[in-house]
Design a protein around this motif. Structure first.
Motif, PDB file in Angstrom:
ATOM      1  N   MET A   1       0.837  -1.190   0.000  1.00 47.26           N
ATOM      2  CA  MET A   1       0.000   0.000   0.000  1.00 47.26           C
ATOM      3  C   MET A   1       0.871   1.239   0.000  1.00 47.26           C
ATOM      4  N   THR A   2       0.530   2.198  -0.843  1.00 51.56           N
ATOM      5  CA  THR A   2       1.188   3.501  -0.825  1.00 51.56           C
ATOM      6  C   THR A   2       0.229   4.525  -0.210  1.00 51.56           C
ATOM      7  N   GLY A   3       0.782   5.592   0.333  1.00 52.51           N
ATOM      8  CA  GLY A   3      -0.050   6.660   0.875  1.00 52.51           C
ATOM      9  C   GLY A   3      -0.771   6.292   2.150  1.00 52.51           C
ATOM     10  N   ALA A   4      -0.160   5.455   2.983  1.00 57.55           N
ATOM     11  CA  ALA A   4      -0.813   5.009   4.215  1.00 57.55           C
ATOM     12  C   ALA A   4      -0.426   5.837   5.434  1.00 57.55           C
ATOM     13  N   SER A   5       0.376   6.856   5.245  1.00 54.30           N
ATOM     14  CA  SER A   5       0.935   7.547   6.409  1.00 54.30           C
ATOM     15  C   SER A   5      -0.033   8.522   7.057  1.00 54.30           C
ATOM     16  N   ARG A   6      -0.967   9.074   6.293  1.00 50.66           N
ATOM     17  CA  ARG A   6      -1.887  10.068   6.878  1.00 50.66           C
ATOM     18  C   ARG A   6      -3.139  10.184   6.021  1.00 50.66           C
ATOM     19  N   GLY A   7      -4.062  11.021   6.504  1.00 57.58           N
ATOM     20  CA  GLY A   7      -5.282  11.278   5.746  1.00 57.58           C
ATOM     21  C   GLY A   7      -6.111  10.020   5.546  1.00 57.58           C
ATOM     22  N   ILE A   8      -6.799   9.956   4.406  1.00 53.68           N
ATOM     23  CA  ILE A   8      -7.674   8.824   4.137  1.00 53.68           C
ATOM     24  C   ILE A   8      -6.883   7.523   4.009  1.00 53.68           C
ATOM     25  N   GLY A   9      -5.614   7.618   3.607  1.00 51.10           N
ATOM     26  CA  GLY A   9      -4.800   6.420   3.492  1.00 51.10           C
ATOM     27  C   GLY A   9      -4.539   5.780   4.843  1.00 51.10           C
ATOM     28  N   ARG A  10      -4.264   6.603   5.843  1.00 48.43           N
ATOM     29  CA  ARG A  10      -4.034   6.074   7.195  1.00 48.43           C
ATOM     30  C   ARG A  10      -5.298   5.400   7.727  1.00 48.43           C
ATOM     31  N   VAL A  11      -6.437   6.045   7.520  1.00 44.51           N
ATOM     32  CA  VAL A  11      -7.703   5.457   7.962  1.00 44.51           C
ATOM     33  C   VAL A  11      -7.973   4.153   7.219  1.00 44.51           C
ATOM     34  N   ALA A  12      -7.685   4.146   5.916  1.00 42.23           N
ATOM     35  CA  ALA A  12      -7.903   2.930   5.123  1.00 42.23           C
ATOM     36  C   ALA A  12      -7.012   1.791   5.613  1.00 42.23           C
ATOM     37  N   ALA A  13      -5.752   2.100   5.901  1.00 37.92           N
ATOM     38  CA  ALA A  13      -4.836   1.065   6.389  1.00 37.92           C
ATOM     39  C   ALA A  13      -5.331   0.485   7.709  1.00 37.92           C
ATOM     40  N   GLU A  14      -5.767   1.347   8.607  1.00 38.99           N
ATOM     41  CA  GLU A  14      -6.287   0.881   9.894  1.00 38.99           C
ATOM     42  C   GLU A  14      -7.545   0.039   9.700  1.00 38.99           C
ATOM     43  N   HIS A  15      -8.372   0.444   8.741  1.00 39.59           N
ATOM     44  CA  HIS A  15      -9.603  -0.299   8.463  1.00 39.59           C
ATOM     45  C   HIS A  15      -9.283  -1.692   7.900  1.00 39.59           C
ATOM     46  N   ILE A  16      -8.303  -1.754   7.003  1.00 40.92           N
ATOM     47  CA  ILE A  16      -7.891  -3.054   6.444  1.00 40.92           C
ATOM     48  C   ILE A  16      -7.435  -3.996   7.555  1.00 40.92           C
ATOM     49  N   LEU A  17      -6.623  -3.481   8.460  1.00 41.86           N
ATOM     50  CA  LEU A  17      -6.094  -4.316   9.539  1.00 41.86           C
ATOM     51  C   LEU A  17      -7.189  -4.722  10.519  1.00 41.86           C
ATOM     52  N   ARG A  18      -8.142  -3.824  10.739  1.00 40.98           N
ATOM     53  CA  ARG A  18      -9.228  -4.138  11.667  1.00 40.98           C
ATOM     54  C   ARG A  18     -10.167  -5.194  11.087  1.00 40.98           C
ATOM     55  N   ARG A  19     -10.448  -5.078   9.784  1.00 39.18           N
ATOM     56  CA  ARG A  19     -11.371  -6.033   9.148  1.00 39.18           C
ATOM     57  C   ARG A  19     -10.706  -7.366   8.861  1.00 39.18           C
ATOM     58  N   SER A  20      -9.402  -7.333   8.595  1.00 39.41           N
ATOM     59  CA  SER A  20      -8.684  -8.565   8.247  1.00 39.41           C
ATOM     60  C   SER A  20      -7.463  -8.690   9.145  1.00 39.41           C
ATOM     61  N   PRO A  21      -7.658  -9.074  10.400  1.00 38.60           N
ATOM     62  CA  PRO A  21      -6.550  -9.069  11.364  1.00 38.60           C
ATOM     63  C   PRO A  21      -5.419 -10.016  11.008  1.00 38.60           C
ATOM     64  N   ASP A  22      -5.671 -10.980  10.121  1.00 40.26           N
ATOM     65  CA  ASP A  22      -4.610 -11.923   9.741  1.00 40.26           C
ATOM     66  C   ASP A  22      -3.794 -11.447   8.538  1.00 40.26           C
ATOM     67  N   VAL A  23      -4.165 -10.314   7.964  1.00 43.20           N
ATOM     68  CA  VAL A  23      -3.471  -9.839   6.772  1.00 43.20           C
ATOM     69  C   VAL A  23      -2.064  -9.358   7.126  1.00 43.20           C
ATOM     70  N   HIS A  24      -1.150  -9.493   6.190  1.00 46.51           N
ATOM     71  CA  HIS A  24       0.171  -8.890   6.302  1.00 46.51           C
ATOM     72  C   HIS A  24       0.163  -7.658   5.408  1.00 46.51           C
ATOM     73  N   LEU A  25       0.169  -6.484   6.021  1.00 53.00           N
ATOM     74  CA  LEU A  25       0.130  -5.232   5.271  1.00 53.00           C
ATOM     75  C   LEU A  25       1.545  -4.713   5.087  1.00 53.00           C
ATOM     76  N   LEU A  26       1.936  -4.503   3.832  1.00 47.02           N
ATOM     77  CA  LEU A  26       3.248  -3.948   3.537  1.00 47.02           C
ATOM     78  C   LEU A  26       3.046  -2.525   3.018  1.00 47.02           C
ATOM     79  N   VAL A  27       3.668  -1.559   3.686  1.00 51.46           N
ATOM     80  CA  VAL A  27       3.499  -0.164   3.314  1.00 51.46           C
ATOM     81  C   VAL A  27       4.758   0.352   2.625  1.00 51.46           C
ATOM     82  N   VAL A  28       4.555   1.173   1.628  1.00 46.13           N
ATOM     83  CA  VAL A  28       5.653   1.825   0.919  1.00 46.13           C
ATOM     84  C   VAL A  28       5.698   3.270   1.385  1.00 46.13           C
ATOM     85  N   ALA A  29       6.824   3.711   1.911  1.00 44.60           N
ATOM     86  CA  ALA A  29       6.938   5.065   2.448  1.00 44.60           C
ATOM     87  C   ALA A  29       8.330   5.598   2.188  1.00 44.60           C
ATOM     88  N   ARG A  30       8.427   6.901   2.185  1.00 41.94           N
ATOM     89  CA  ARG A  30       9.704   7.540   1.864  1.00 41.94           C
ATOM     90  C   ARG A  30      10.677   7.453   3.037  1.00 41.94           C
TER      91      ARG A  30
END
Length: 233
Positions: A1-30
């Protein structure tokens, strides 16, 4: 996932983890920000890792994608089942160049997504989903952007990838035109992805609606609710 650091991306990342607690989320950040972001998102037992990349640099994007591609084979990352291209950028002019000489808005909002998808394409296992964040600004009328963002000015991608394409290129108007045009290009990308992708891999353009006050670095469209601008397959 890109753009997960703030704004709607941060909320989306948190939502993904909350809905799918077994997922491995890999974030791309500078730079070094990815480690802190992964630690914050991983609080509470979630599995989150990171890879560094400046999305304005195609060399960085290619390097990041290469690092991700080999990790499932090593066993430290599950098979790839999705890509979220949420990162977006808007500049105060249409003259800003990225490291590769491309117009910086187009490089981040379009080329980075395109390169990630192409380099991941043969690594997805089904079912999988590609999601790219778009915007109502691509519509170009008052109903959709409330007069805050000029409508897109479409040209061939090879032209749009260069600086100085739009009128008032050295002003915020030029920068906003570059933004709305890049979001139209992102929708074209999603439709193009849907053609060659194998059955079971969905390509979706997600329009979050108008999101003021979210610390997001870009303008995101009108205030009439969230909806999906385009869904292919």
């Amino acid at each position: 996932m890109t753009g997960a650091s703030r704004g709607i991306g941060r909320v989306a990342a948190e939502h993904i983890l909350r809905r799918s607690p077994d997922v491995h989320l890999l974030v791309v950040a500078r730079g070094s920000s990815g480690a802190q972001l992964a630690a914050e998102l991983g609080a509470g037992g979630h599995t989150v890792s990171h890879v560094p990349a400046d999305l304005g640099s195609l060399a960085d994007v290619s390097s990041a994608a290469g690092k991700v591609r080999v990790r499932p084979d090593r066993g430290d990352l599950p098979p790839l089942r999705g890509f979220v291209g949420n990162a977006g950028m808007q500049y105060t002019n249409a003259l800003t160049e990225g490291p590769d000489g491309f117009e910086a808005t187009f490089a981040v909002n379009v080329l980075a997504n395109h390169l990630f998808v192409r380099l991941f394409q043969d690594r997805f296992i089904t079912p999988a989903r590609i999601g790219v964040t778009v915007s109502d600004t691509h519509s170009g009328d008052f109903t959709h952007n409330m007069g805050m963002v000029p409508g897109p000015v479409w040209k061939s991608p090879g032209v749009l990838a260069r600086t100085g394409v739009f009128t008032k290129r050295d002003t915020a108007v030029g920068g906003r035109t570059a933004y709305s045009t890049s979001k139209l290009a992102a929708i074209h990308l999603v439709h193009e992805y849907a053609r060659p992708l194998p059955t079971g891999i969905d390509a979706v353009a997600y329009n979050p609606g108008f999101v003021p006050g979210t610390a997001s670095p870009v303008t995101q469209g009108p205030s009439h609710g969230s909806r999906c601008a385009a869904s292919c397959r």
